[in-house]
Design an enzyme around this catalytic site. Structure first.
Site, PDB file in Angstrom:
ATOM      1  N   SER A 169      42.829 -43.743  40.404  1.00  6.87           N
ATOM      2  CA  SER A 169      41.791 -43.651  39.367  1.00  6.87           C
ATOM      3  C   SER A 169      42.246 -44.367  38.089  1.00  6.87           C
ATOM      4  O   SER A 169      43.429 -44.648  37.904  1.00  6.87           O
ATOM      5  CB  SER A 169      41.504 -42.176  39.060  1.00  6.87           C
ATOM      6  OG  SER A 169      42.613 -41.626  38.392  1.00  6.87           O
ATOM      7  N   GLU A 196      48.036 -52.402  49.480  1.00  3.89           N
ATOM      8  CA  GLU A 196      46.606 -52.140  49.240  1.00  3.89           C
ATOM      9  C   GLU A 196      45.927 -53.252  48.452  1.00  3.89           C
ATOM     10  O   GLU A 196      44.778 -53.567  48.699  1.00  3.89           O
ATOM     11  CB  GLU A 196      46.436 -50.813  48.508  1.00  3.89           C
ATOM     12  CG  GLU A 196      45.006 -50.329  48.516  1.00  3.89           C
ATOM     13  CD  GLU A 196      44.929 -48.818  48.348  1.00  3.89           C
ATOM     14  OE1 GLU A 196      44.072 -48.217  48.973  1.00  3.89           O
ATOM     15  OE2 GLU A 196      45.730 -48.255  47.579  1.00  3.89           O
ATOM     16  N   GLN A 198      42.370 -43.536  57.057  1.00  4.06           N
ATOM     17  CA  GLN A 198      43.532 -43.170  56.231  1.00  4.06           C
ATOM     18  C   GLN A 198      43.459 -41.687  55.883  1.00  4.06           C
ATOM     19  O   GLN A 198      42.552 -41.270  55.155  1.00  4.06           O
ATOM     20  CB  GLN A 198      43.510 -43.999  54.943  1.00  4.06           C
ATOM     21  CG  GLN A 198      44.600 -43.641  53.962  1.00  4.06           C
ATOM     22  CD  GLN A 198      44.572 -44.529  52.723  1.00  4.06           C
ATOM     23  OE1 GLN A 198      43.517 -45.046  52.360  1.00  4.06           O
ATOM     24  NE2 GLN A 198      45.713 -44.706  52.092  1.00  4.06           N
ATOM     25  N   GLU A 218      42.581 -43.158  35.127  1.00  2.00           N
ATOM     26  CA  GLU A 218      43.557 -42.387  34.352  1.00  2.00           C
ATOM     27  C   GLU A 218      44.957 -42.559  34.950  1.00  2.00           C
ATOM     28  O   GLU A 218      45.947 -42.671  34.217  1.00  2.00           O
ATOM     29  CB  GLU A 218      43.166 -40.897  34.324  1.00  2.00           C
ATOM     30  CG  GLU A 218      41.920 -40.590  33.503  1.00  2.00           C
ATOM     31  CD  GLU A 218      40.620 -40.940  34.220  1.00  2.00           C
ATOM     32  OE1 GLU A 218      40.672 -41.287  35.428  1.00  2.00           O
ATOM     33  OE2 GLU A 218      39.563 -40.898  33.577  1.00  2.00           O
TER      34      GLU A 218
HETATM   35  C1  LIG Z   1      34.764 -44.250  48.028  1.00  4.93           C
HETATM   36  C2  LIG Z   1      36.047 -43.527  48.269  1.00  4.93           C
HETATM   37  C3  LIG Z   1      36.731 -43.713  49.454  1.00  4.93           C
HETATM   38  C4  LIG Z   1      37.929 -43.008  49.688  1.00  4.93           C
HETATM   39  N1  LIG Z   1      38.564 -43.181  50.900  1.00  4.93           N
HETATM   40  C5  LIG Z   1      39.696 -42.475  51.167  1.00  4.93           C
HETATM   41  C6  LIG Z   1      40.330 -42.581  52.445  1.00  4.93           C
HETATM   42  O1  LIG Z   1      39.873 -43.299  53.335  1.00  4.93           O
HETATM   43  N2  LIG Z   1      41.435 -41.839  52.675  1.00  4.93           N
HETATM   44  C7  LIG Z   1      41.988 -41.026  51.723  1.00  4.93           C
HETATM   45  O2  LIG Z   1      43.019 -40.413  51.989  1.00  4.93           O
HETATM   46  N3  LIG Z   1      41.395 -40.888  50.500  1.00  4.93           N
HETATM   47  C8  LIG Z   1      40.271 -41.597  50.218  1.00  4.93           C
HETATM   48  N4  LIG Z   1      39.645 -41.460  48.981  1.00  4.93           N
HETATM   49  C9  LIG Z   1      40.176 -40.486  48.038  1.00  4.93           C
HETATM   50  C10 LIG Z   1      40.824 -41.063  46.806  1.00  4.93           C
HETATM   51  O3  LIG Z   1      42.087 -41.569  47.102  1.00  4.93           O
HETATM   52  C11 LIG Z   1      40.866 -39.922  45.773  1.00  4.93           C
HETATM   53  O4  LIG Z   1      39.532 -39.633  45.397  1.00  4.93           O
HETATM   54  C12 LIG Z   1      41.663 -40.286  44.556  1.00  4.93           C
HETATM   55  O5  LIG Z   1      43.023 -40.363  44.875  1.00  4.93           O
HETATM   56  C13 LIG Z   1      41.468 -39.230  43.422  1.00  4.93           C
HETATM   57  O6  LIG Z   1      41.768 -37.975  43.899  1.00  4.93           O
HETATM   58  P1  LIG Z   1      40.744 -36.747  43.748  1.00  4.93           P
HETATM   59  O7  LIG Z   1      39.396 -37.207  44.184  1.00  4.93           O
HETATM   60  O8  LIG Z   1      41.348 -35.581  44.430  1.00  4.93           O
HETATM   61  O9  LIG Z   1      40.633 -36.486  42.199  1.00  4.93           O
HETATM   62  P2  LIG Z   1      41.712 -35.738  41.299  1.00  4.93           P
HETATM   63  O10 LIG Z   1      43.067 -36.255  41.615  1.00  4.93           O
HETATM   64  O11 LIG Z   1      41.487 -34.266  41.403  1.00  4.93           O
HETATM   65  O12 LIG Z   1      41.299 -36.235  39.875  1.00  4.93           O
HETATM   66  C14 LIG Z   1      40.179 -35.707  39.172  1.00  4.93           C
HETATM   67  C15 LIG Z   1      40.133 -36.382  37.796  1.00  4.93           C
HETATM   68  O13 LIG Z   1      41.332 -36.055  37.061  1.00  4.93           O
HETATM   69  C16 LIG Z   1      41.998 -37.255  36.664  1.00  4.93           C
HETATM   70  N5  LIG Z   1      43.444 -37.044  36.751  1.00  4.93           N
HETATM   71  C17 LIG Z   1      44.129 -36.631  37.839  1.00  4.93           C
HETATM   72  N6  LIG Z   1      45.452 -36.590  37.554  1.00  4.93           N
HETATM   73  C18 LIG Z   1      45.589 -37.000  36.280  1.00  4.93           C
HETATM   74  C19 LIG Z   1      46.707 -37.189  35.420  1.00  4.93           C
HETATM   75  N7  LIG Z   1      47.953 -36.935  35.830  1.00  4.93           N
HETATM   76  N8  LIG Z   1      46.472 -37.639  34.163  1.00  4.93           N
HETATM   77  C20 LIG Z   1      45.216 -37.908  33.718  1.00  4.93           C
HETATM   78  N9  LIG Z   1      44.115 -37.739  34.493  1.00  4.93           N
HETATM   79  C21 LIG Z   1      44.299 -37.297  35.758  1.00  4.93           C
HETATM   80  C22 LIG Z   1      41.542 -38.316  37.637  1.00  4.93           C
HETATM   81  O14 LIG Z   1      41.641 -39.606  37.082  1.00  4.93           O
HETATM   82  C23 LIG Z   1      40.092 -37.907  37.868  1.00  4.93           C
HETATM   83  O15 LIG Z   1      39.283 -38.391  36.829  1.00  4.93           O
HETATM   84  C24 LIG Z   1      38.455 -42.138  48.717  1.00  4.93           C
HETATM   85  C25 LIG Z   1      37.762 -41.948  47.514  1.00  4.93           C
HETATM   86  C26 LIG Z   1      36.574 -42.622  47.291  1.00  4.93           C
HETATM   87  C27 LIG Z   1      35.853 -42.383  46.005  1.00  4.93           C
END
Ligand SMILES: Cc1cc2nc3c(=O)[nH]c(=O)nc-3n(C[C@H](O)[C@H](O)[C@H](O)COP(=O)(O)OP(=O)(O)OC[C@H]3O[C@@H](n4cnc5c(N)ncnc54)[C@H](O)[C@@H]3O)c2cc1C
Length: 399
Positions: A378, A249, A131, A380
């Protein structure tokens, strides 16, 4: 709410149970319990073969319509299938993204040619999928996708970077959300593309995780190409397809997850009995609390599914998916924490293994479960959805 199964469903349960008993023997029995979250590296090639055996016997994509190669099972029979599969401790399946996310999306949004080209190979477990949604600046805020795609010489040419791409190193294809209309913003002008991973323009770099494993990757696209007709939905209208996919999902397999969790909890109780930790009233309380909460999670999952089965949209409108994600992910994280309490000081020590180290199952669970409240939306973000869309609270300030 009637949670009892019909005679026909119980007959189906007997059929899948008997099949698993008959086939999960000999060399396949060695694979029991292997794979799963944080442990996808375990005997991957053997598990792939096992998955192909399932396919030969019609046990993949069991909820898909028969015309697309599935079994056309009812919702409850799918639940039974996943429950029995988990109960037999059968090895984790390898093509979750193809079977449960991309396949249903192609059935809903794909062209006939796309269905004919891709669905049979997902059913047969011949092609695995990754993905390609998240990017360094587009995770929770997915509409900020910056990867670009342009049409050139009857091909899409793709440039950009994806991150956290689970199992890209094991897959042949990736579905990519890319910006195909220059100057477009947010969820406008995005396209949903099907892209082969085995080509010069794609560079897959593993990311080492806390657990020592490398299940996800950075994926760089530098002039990567895919055929012009491998766009799902209209070019520029990929957001609707991407969101449609996320709707699949949290399907029925999440209910089976609670069977796996039940087994993990049983094992933890056994470990606490063995090392005497169960004599500590604090630990006993926490184990009992986990048991009670798991029953509640299971009842909640059944309620959500039974509403879907009855065609009742109120559960979705009531945020059932977000509530379920919040409760199971936090429960699983707490299980990992209690496991460390049960292990005591021994939980701090990793076993040396060659030049690296090896974790036992509880240490791995503790570390990997930290990610449960991040992927798939997440905590949040789920709380924002509940606050804004369900409770009707004012939208949060956005920068
Ligand atoms: C084990 C694992 C497997 C994954 N596999 C895939 C995959 O196969 N393909 C893929 O595309 N992605 C994958 N992901 C990515 C996953 O979808 C993202 O990690 C997730 O969407 C969060 O995005 P980010 O890591 O960029 O964190 P961010 O979006 O930068 O968030 C950082 C922090 O800020 C908080 N935050 C963000 N926005 C807000 C808001 N508006 N209000 C309050 N708090 C907020 C979040 O909750 C988090 O605590 C995977 C992640 C993990 C951990």
């Amino acid at each position: 709410m009637d949670l009892s199964y019909s005679a026909e469903d119980e007959a189906f349960r007997a059929e899948i149970r008997a099949w698993l008993e008959q086939h999960l023997t000999g060399r396949w029995a060695e694979l029991r319990g292997l794979g799963g979250a944080g442990r996808d590296h375990e005997r991957f090639d053997d598990r792939l073969e096992w998955n192909r055996l399932l396919a030969e016997h019609g046990w993949t994509c069991v909820g898909w319509p028969e015309e697309h190669g599935g079994r056309g099972l009812s919702l409850w029979q799918q639940v039974i299938f996943h429950e029995e599969y988990a109960r037999a401790d059968a090895p984790a399946r390898v093509n979750h993204l193809g079977e449960e996310l991309l396949g249903p999306t192609l059935i809903a949004f794909g062209t006939e040619e796309q269905k004919v080209r891709f669905l049979p190979k997902i059913v047969a477990v011949e092609e695995l999928w990754a993905q390609g949604y998240s990017e360094p600046n587009a995770g929770s805020d997915l509409a900020n996708v910056q990867t670009k795609a342009r049409l050139e010489d009857r091909h899409w040419v793709i440039d950009g970077q994806k991150v956290w791409t689970s199992n890209a190193h094991l897959s042949q294809w990736v579905f990519v959300l890319a910006r195909s209309e220059p100057g477009s913003e947010r969820h406008h002008g995005l396209s949903f593309l099907l892209v082969p991973l085995e080509q010069d323009g794609v560079d897959i770099r593993p990311i080492e995780q806390l657990t020592g494993g490398s299940e996800f990757n950075e994926v760089f696209f530098t002039g990567a190409r895919t055929d012009a007709d491998l766009v799902v939905g209209e070019p520029g209208a990929g957001w609707a397809v991407a969101m449609g996919l996320l709707g699949f999902e949290r399907g029925v397999s999440t209910l089976a997850q609670t069977v796996d969790y039940g087994r993990e909890l049983d094992d933890l109780v056994a470990a606490a009995e063995q090392n005497g930790a169960v004599d500590d009233p604090f630990i006993r309380d926490r184990l009992a609390q986990l048991r009670v909460e798991l029953e509640v999670i299971r009842a909640q999952a059944m309620r959500g599914l039974s509403a879907i089965g009855l065609g009742d949209d109120s559960a979705a409108a009531g945020g059932a998916g977000s509530i379920f994600k919040l409760v199971w992910s936090n429960w699983h994280k707490r299980l990992g924490e209690v496991a460390m309490d049960v292990a005591g000081p021994a939980g701090l020590l990793a076993r040396p293994s060659g030049p690296a180290y090896d974790l036992d199952e509880w240490q791995r669970l503790f570390l990997f479960s930290r990610s449960d409240t991040i992927y798939g939306g997440s905590d949040e973000v789920q709380k924002n959805i509940l606050a804004e869309r369900v409770l009707g609270l004012p939208r949060e300030a956005r920068g």
